[in-house]
Design a protein around this motif. Sequence first.
Motif, short mmCIF file in Angstrom:
data_model
loop_
_atom_site.label_atom_id
_atom_site.label_comp_id
_atom_site.label_asym_id
_atom_site.label_seq_id
_atom_site.Cartn_x
_atom_site.Cartn_y
_atom_site.Cartn_z
N UNK A 148 41.70 15.32 -25.56
CA UNK A 148 41.01 15.85 -26.74
C UNK A 148 41.07 14.85 -27.87
N UNK A 149 39.99 14.80 -28.62
CA UNK A 149 39.89 13.94 -29.79
C UNK A 149 39.28 14.78 -30.90
N UNK A 150 39.96 14.85 -32.04
CA UNK A 150 39.45 15.56 -33.21
C UNK A 150 39.20 14.54 -34.30
N UNK A 151 37.99 14.58 -34.88
CA UNK A 151 37.63 13.64 -35.94
C UNK A 151 37.25 14.43 -37.19
N UNK A 159 42.57 12.21 -34.47
CA UNK A 159 43.80 12.47 -33.73
C UNK A 159 43.40 12.71 -32.28
N UNK A 160 44.07 12.02 -31.39
CA UNK A 160 43.74 12.10 -29.97
C UNK A 160 44.97 12.53 -29.19
N UNK A 161 44.79 13.53 -28.32
CA UNK A 161 45.87 14.00 -27.45
C UNK A 161 45.55 13.62 -26.01
N UNK A 162 46.51 12.97 -25.37
CA UNK A 162 46.34 12.46 -24.01
C UNK A 162 45.08 11.59 -23.95
N UNK A 163 45.01 10.69 -24.91
CA UNK A 163 43.80 9.91 -25.21
C UNK A 163 43.10 9.31 -24.00
N UNK A 164 43.83 8.61 -23.19
CA UNK A 164 43.20 7.92 -22.06
C UNK A 164 43.66 8.51 -20.74
#
Length: 169
Positions: free
Chosen positions: A66-69, A76-81
């Motif tokens: 997830x990515x929230x902008x 903020x990115x969770x478990x980005x890649x």
Amino acid sequence: MVRPSWTRVSALSVGVLLVTVLTGCSLLGRSGSASGPDQQGAATPTPVGKRVSLVQRLGGDGPLRTLDVEPTGRWQCRDCAGDGVDATGALNPEQTSRLQRMLDDPALAGETDEARRYRQLCIGALTSTLLIPPGLTITIQDCPGEPEPPVAYEVLLLLTQATPAQDKG
């Protein structure tokens, strides 16, 4: 054509619903409301622009990224890649401005899942869902032959190229 199993479709739907709920809760749970008084009683300025969230999953069993902008470009990115690593950062001013222009584009309303009558067509493909409050949901699947909604696809490209929100696997 191989149809996806209902468990995979419902698992992704549950994931998107969970991210939507958590995004809404994070908006409500912030210290001080966006338009409420601050410590001295003055109104807190509301950032101009729209928020956007990106939820991605590779296949039915892949990690949920997830990515929230924020409208300011902070993200903020969770478990980005898909590697379990979280990160924060900010888009540069040009990227933030370009993102906000795309999010304000009236064509996005015609690219929603509802407007396109979107259905998942591929099993095992990367599925990206853009959540744009107040209620726009646009799903793009990396599936051969699937048409890409033009504005939403440009938003997706900007977000994945400017942040670590891309699969390393």
